[in-house]
Design an enzyme around this catalytic site. Structure first.
Site, mmCIF file in Angstrom:
data_model
loop_
_atom_site.group_PDB
_atom_site.id
_atom_site.type_symbol
_atom_site.label_atom_id
_atom_site.label_comp_id
_atom_site.label_asym_id
_atom_site.label_seq_id
_atom_site.Cartn_x
_atom_site.Cartn_y
_atom_site.Cartn_z
ATOM 1 N N HIS A 81 -3.039 12.317 -4.647
ATOM 2 C CA HIS A 81 -2.823 13.552 -3.977
ATOM 3 C C HIS A 81 -1.692 14.227 -4.163
ATOM 4 C CE1 HIS A 81 -6.021 11.685 -1.384
ATOM 5 N NE2 HIS A 81 -5.772 10.722 -1.924
ATOM 6 N N VAL A 131 -12.163 6.254 -2.673
ATOM 7 C CA VAL A 131 -12.752 6.753 -3.910
ATOM 8 C C VAL A 131 -11.964 5.613 -4.664
ATOM 9 C CG1 VAL A 131 -13.410 8.102 -5.667
ATOM 10 C CG2 VAL A 131 -13.541 9.093 -3.315
ATOM 11 N N ASP A 147 -9.232 18.932 -3.087
ATOM 12 C CA ASP A 147 -9.737 18.095 -2.408
ATOM 13 C C ASP A 147 -10.679 18.703 -1.528
ATOM 14 O OD1 ASP A 147 -8.751 14.871 -1.038
ATOM 15 O OD2 ASP A 147 -10.152 16.169 -0.376
ATOM 16 N N ASN A 156 -3.205 6.088 -2.820
ATOM 17 C CA ASN A 156 -3.664 5.069 -1.715
ATOM 18 C C ASN A 156 -4.130 4.088 -2.621
ATOM 19 O OD1 ASN A 156 -2.916 6.350 0.730
ATOM 20 N ND2 ASN A 156 -4.973 7.622 0.259
ATOM 21 N N HIS A 209 -6.644 7.912 -8.331
ATOM 22 C CA HIS A 209 -6.265 9.440 -8.190
ATOM 23 C C HIS A 209 -4.975 9.426 -7.386
ATOM 24 C CE1 HIS A 209 -8.712 8.052 -4.830
ATOM 25 N NE2 HIS A 209 -8.062 9.174 -4.080
#
Ligand code: AMP
Ligand code: ZN
Length: 112
Positions: A104, A98, A35, A89, A102
């Protein structure tokens, strides 16, 4: 398998190599990179190589590939022993910024 990309999407651009990223791992179905604004000592994003906006649109096949990739990275970095957190998220009210799904992977001094 055919991957679907969106020309305007920053993560699709990373997948296609049009934008540079610090790639940690890559396979046919996923890419993982650091990230750019880390919230922990280790903060890696795992991204399926197909443009779907959030987890609600992600099919089981890609979800399995994401999970496999997360576990491989965790083992390779010794996070299976140390401990780690996985976050997704989904949508604006969750703070998604975004809109290419994805995950994290965070470990160590997590600032979330
Ligand atoms: P989210 O808020 O869950 O959508 O997460 C998006 C994440 O993508 C944030 O943690 C950003 O710091 C990260 N990010 C945005 N652009 C890039 C980039 N070009 N390379 C790496 N990480 C990025
Ligand atoms: Zn995309």
């Amino acid at each position: 398998m055919e991957h679907i990309y969106d020309d305007e999407c920053i993560f699709c651009k990373i997948i296609k190599g049009e934008i540079k990223s610090a790639i940690v791992k890559e396979n046919e179905y996923c890419i993982a990179f650091n990230d750019v604004s880390p919230k922990a000592k280790t903060h890696i994003l795992i991204v399926p190589k197909t443009h779907v906006k959030d987890i609600m649109y992600l099919d089981d096949f890609y979800m399995c590939k994401v999970l496999e990739t997360i576990k491989e990275i965790a083992s390779e970095l010794g996070l299976d022993e140390k401990g780690f957190r996985v976050i997704n998220n989904c949508g604006k009210e969750a703070g998604q910024s975004v809109f290419h799904v994805h995950f994290h992977l965070l470990s160590g001094s997590i600032k979330f």
